[in-house]
Design a protein around this motif. Structure first.
Motif, PDB file in Angstrom:
ATOM      1  N   LEU A  41       0.872  -1.174   0.000  1.00 39.32           N
ATOM      2  CA  LEU A  41       0.000   0.000   0.000  1.00 39.32           C
ATOM      3  C   LEU A  41       0.903   1.216   0.000  1.00 39.32           C
ATOM      4  O   LEU A  41       1.690   1.417   0.917  1.00 39.32           O
ATOM      5  N   THR A  42       0.802   2.028  -1.062  1.00 32.61           N
ATOM      6  CA  THR A  42       1.640   3.216  -1.173  1.00 32.61           C
ATOM      7  C   THR A  42       0.768   4.451  -1.294  1.00 32.61           C
ATOM      8  O   THR A  42      -0.408   4.365  -1.645  1.00 32.61           O
ATOM      9  N   SER A  43       1.379   5.569  -1.020  1.00 35.83           N
ATOM     10  CA  SER A  43       0.681   6.844  -1.127  1.00 35.83           C
ATOM     11  C   SER A  43       1.569   7.800  -1.918  1.00 35.83           C
ATOM     12  O   SER A  43       2.380   8.531  -1.350  1.00 35.83           O
ATOM     13  N   PRO A  44       1.438   7.815  -3.267  1.00 37.79           N
ATOM     14  CA  PRO A  44       2.282   8.682  -4.088  1.00 37.79           C
ATOM     15  C   PRO A  44       2.124  10.167  -3.754  1.00 37.79           C
ATOM     16  O   PRO A  44       3.085  10.906  -3.742  1.00 37.79           O
ATOM     17  N   THR A  45       0.895  10.578  -3.472  1.00 38.84           N
ATOM     18  CA  THR A  45       0.636  11.948  -3.030  1.00 38.84           C
ATOM     19  C   THR A  45      -0.227  11.859  -1.776  1.00 38.84           C
ATOM     20  O   THR A  45      -0.824  10.808  -1.519  1.00 38.84           O
ATOM     21  N   PRO A  46      -0.328  12.918  -1.012  1.00 36.24           N
ATOM     22  CA  PRO A  46      -1.103  12.843   0.229  1.00 36.24           C
ATOM     23  C   PRO A  46      -2.576  12.463   0.045  1.00 36.24           C
ATOM     24  O   PRO A  46      -3.175  11.875   0.929  1.00 36.24           O
ATOM     25  N   LYS A  47      -3.168  12.761  -1.106  1.00 37.46           N
ATOM     26  CA  LYS A  47      -4.589  12.476  -1.303  1.00 37.46           C
ATOM     27  C   LYS A  47      -4.855  11.172  -2.048  1.00 37.46           C
ATOM     28  O   LYS A  47      -5.994  10.718  -2.097  1.00 37.46           O
ATOM     29  N   THR A  48      -3.856  10.573  -2.668  1.00 36.79           N
ATOM     30  CA  THR A  48      -4.077   9.352  -3.441  1.00 36.79           C
ATOM     31  C   THR A  48      -3.422   8.161  -2.762  1.00 36.79           C
ATOM     32  O   THR A  48      -2.380   8.281  -2.129  1.00 36.79           O
ATOM     33  N   ARG A  49      -4.059   7.015  -2.918  1.00 40.61           N
ATOM     34  CA  ARG A  49      -3.536   5.758  -2.400  1.00 40.61           C
ATOM     35  C   ARG A  49      -3.499   4.769  -3.555  1.00 40.61           C
ATOM     36  O   ARG A  49      -4.293   4.843  -4.488  1.00 40.61           O
ATOM     37  N   GLU A  50      -2.567   3.813  -3.451  1.00 38.62           N
ATOM     38  CA  GLU A  50      -2.427   2.836  -4.515  1.00 38.62           C
ATOM     39  C   GLU A  50      -1.953   1.514  -3.920  1.00 38.62           C
ATOM     40  O   GLU A  50      -1.060   1.494  -3.080  1.00 38.62           O
ATOM     41  N   LEU A  51      -2.567   0.425  -4.363  1.00 35.30           N
ATOM     42  CA  LEU A  51      -2.125  -0.909  -3.995  1.00 35.30           C
ATOM     43  C   LEU A  51      -1.278  -1.442  -5.137  1.00 35.30           C
ATOM     44  O   LEU A  51      -1.635  -1.283  -6.308  1.00 35.30           O
ATOM     45  N   THR A  52      -0.165  -2.060  -4.809  1.00 36.93           N
ATOM     46  CA  THR A  52       0.699  -2.653  -5.817  1.00 36.93           C
ATOM     47  C   THR A  52       0.802  -4.140  -5.542  1.00 36.93           C
ATOM     48  O   THR A  52       1.200  -4.542  -4.448  1.00 36.93           O
ATOM     49  N   LEU A  53       0.420  -4.958  -6.525  1.00 41.27           N
ATOM     50  CA  LEU A  53       0.477  -6.406  -6.408  1.00 41.27           C
ATOM     51  C   LEU A  53       1.652  -6.905  -7.238  1.00 41.27           C
ATOM     52  O   LEU A  53       1.789  -6.536  -8.403  1.00 41.27           O
ATOM     53  N   TRP A  54       2.491  -7.744  -6.650  1.00 44.46           N
ATOM     54  CA  TRP A  54       3.657  -8.303  -7.310  1.00 44.46           C
ATOM     55  C   TRP A  54       3.505  -9.821  -7.375  1.00 44.46           C
ATOM     56  O   TRP A  54       3.033 -10.434  -6.421  1.00 44.46           O
ATOM     57  N   ALA A  55       3.934 -10.426  -8.494  1.00 40.66           N
ATOM     58  CA  ALA A  55       3.893 -11.885  -8.624  1.00 40.66           C
ATOM     59  C   ALA A  55       4.839 -12.329  -9.738  1.00 40.66           C
ATOM     60  O   ALA A  55       5.355 -11.504 -10.491  1.00 40.66           O
ATOM     61  N   ASP A  56       5.044 -13.656  -9.814  1.00 40.68           N
ATOM     62  CA  ASP A  56       5.941 -14.221 -10.823  1.00 40.68           C
ATOM     63  C   ASP A  56       5.226 -14.597 -12.120  1.00 40.68           C
ATOM     64  O   ASP A  56       5.860 -14.722 -13.156  1.00 40.68           O
ATOM     65  N   SER A  57       3.906 -14.818 -12.049  1.00 36.75           N
ATOM     66  CA  SER A  57       3.155 -15.214 -13.240  1.00 36.75           C
ATOM     67  C   SER A  57       1.739 -14.659 -13.162  1.00 36.75           C
ATOM     68  O   SER A  57       1.315 -14.145 -12.122  1.00 36.75           O
ATOM     69  N   ASP A  58       1.022 -14.797 -14.273  1.00 35.60           N
ATOM     70  CA  ASP A  58      -0.371 -14.341 -14.297  1.00 35.60           C
ATOM     71  C   ASP A  58      -1.219 -15.107 -13.286  1.00 35.60           C
ATOM     72  O   ASP A  58      -2.074 -14.528 -12.611  1.00 35.60           O
ATOM     73  N   PHE A  59      -0.995 -16.409 -13.212  1.00 42.35           N
ATOM     74  CA  PHE A  59      -1.761 -17.224 -12.271  1.00 42.35           C
ATOM     75  C   PHE A  59      -1.504 -16.783 -10.833  1.00 42.35           C
ATOM     76  O   PHE A  59      -2.443 -16.628 -10.049  1.00 42.35           O
ATOM     77  N   GLN A  60      -0.239 -16.566 -10.498  1.00 40.73           N
ATOM     78  CA  GLN A  60       0.102 -16.118  -9.136  1.00 40.73           C
ATOM     79  C   GLN A  60      -0.479 -14.737  -8.855  1.00 40.73           C
ATOM     80  O   GLN A  60      -0.925 -14.468  -7.743  1.00 40.73           O
ATOM     81  N   LEU A  61      -0.472 -13.878  -9.842  1.00 38.61           N
ATOM     82  CA  LEU A  61      -1.049 -12.544  -9.666  1.00 38.61           C
ATOM     83  C   LEU A  61      -2.544 -12.655  -9.378  1.00 38.61           C
ATOM     84  O   LEU A  61      -3.069 -11.937  -8.517  1.00 38.61           O
ATOM     85  N   GLY A  62      -3.208 -13.561 -10.054  1.00 34.25           N
ATOM     86  CA  GLY A  62      -4.625 -13.808  -9.774  1.00 34.25           C
ATOM     87  C   GLY A  62      -4.835 -14.328  -8.354  1.00 34.25           C
ATOM     88  O   GLY A  62      -5.794 -13.940  -7.675  1.00 34.25           O
ATOM     89  N   GLN A  63      -3.936 -15.194  -7.899  1.00 34.15           N
ATOM     90  CA  GLN A  63      -4.032 -15.717  -6.535  1.00 34.15           C
ATOM     91  C   GLN A  63      -3.805 -14.620  -5.498  1.00 34.15           C
ATOM     92  O   GLN A  63      -4.502 -14.556  -4.487  1.00 34.15           O
ATOM     93  N   VAL A  64      -2.842 -13.737  -5.753  1.00 40.23           N
ATOM     94  CA  VAL A  64      -2.573 -12.615  -4.845  1.00 40.23           C
ATOM     95  C   VAL A  64      -3.797 -11.701  -4.799  1.00 40.23           C
ATOM     96  O   VAL A  64      -4.204 -11.244  -3.721  1.00 40.23           O
ATOM     97  N   LYS A  65      -4.391 -11.455  -5.942  1.00 40.93           N
ATOM     98  CA  LYS A  65      -5.592 -10.617  -6.014  1.00 40.93           C
ATOM     99  C   LYS A  65      -6.734 -11.249  -5.215  1.00 40.93           C
ATOM    100  O   LYS A  65      -7.444 -10.559  -4.469  1.00 40.93           O
ATOM    101  N   ASP A  66      -6.912 -12.568  -5.346  1.00 40.56           N
ATOM    102  CA  ASP A  66      -7.968 -13.263  -4.602  1.00 40.56           C
ATOM    103  C   ASP A  66      -7.741 -13.188  -3.102  1.00 40.56           C
ATOM    104  O   ASP A  66      -8.689 -12.976  -2.334  1.00 40.56           O
TER     105      ASP A  66
END
Length: 167
Positions: A41-66
């Motif tokens: 969870l990052t905050s590039p500016t004081p008013k905006t927030r952003e979640l960053t998901l990292w993974a090794d493959s599309d399938f893993q990225l889907g699992q992280v999202k779930d």
């Protein structure tokens, strides 16, 4: 004169807790051992927030999202605040990164829809767009409560919250 603000904002404490719980589960799950899967969870500016998901493959990225969605749901964080429409970016060593912005604040188009709904209802309230919120004022508390019920019913695609209620 009584008033309230209609806003779109996440509960930041619950959002942070859900992200931390998702990180713990990802660190402990057997299928993620030895991988670079994680959620930030990052905050590039004081008013905006952003979640960053990292993974090794599309399938893993889907699992992280779930995992993340499950933890957010358990902590009663509205999933409609997250915009998963972006495509994952390829990073070095075949890793994937997905940036998910967290919606915060009412944009002008949504404020116009809210104002139009209030005008069409013939309630005796005034609505003014102020920065990231829509300020609704009325003569009676009961009419403001009717306005809240109307906005929840008419604009159910947005996770509206109502705060700053003043007499």
């Amino acid at each position: 004169m009584p008033s309230f603000d209609a806003v779109i904002e996440p509960d930041l404490v619950e959002l942070r807790n859900a992200v931390e719980q998702a990180q713990k589960e990802i660190a402990n799950r057997f299928d993620f051992k030895g991988s670079s899967a994680q959620v930030d969870l990052t905050s590039p500016t004081p008013k905006t927030r952003e979640l960053t998901l990292w993974a090794d493959s599309d399938f893993q990225l889907g699992q992280v999202k779930d995992v993340l969605i499950t933890k957010l749901s358990k902590r009663n964080v509205d999933i409609r605040l997250l915009d998963f429409s972006a495509t994952p970016q390829k990073m070095s060593h075949d890793k994937l990164k997905l940036s998910v912005p967290v919606k915060s604040g009412v944009d002008a188009e949504t404020a116009k829809k809210m104002q139009a709904a209030l005008k069409a209802s013939k309630l005796k309230v005034q609505a003014a767009f102020q920065g990231d919120a829509l300020r609704v004022t009325g003569a009676k508390r009961d009419t403001l409560q009717e306005a809240i019920a109307l906005l929840r019913k008419e604009l159910n695609e947005w996770p509206l919250s109502f705060n700053n209620f003043r007499e």
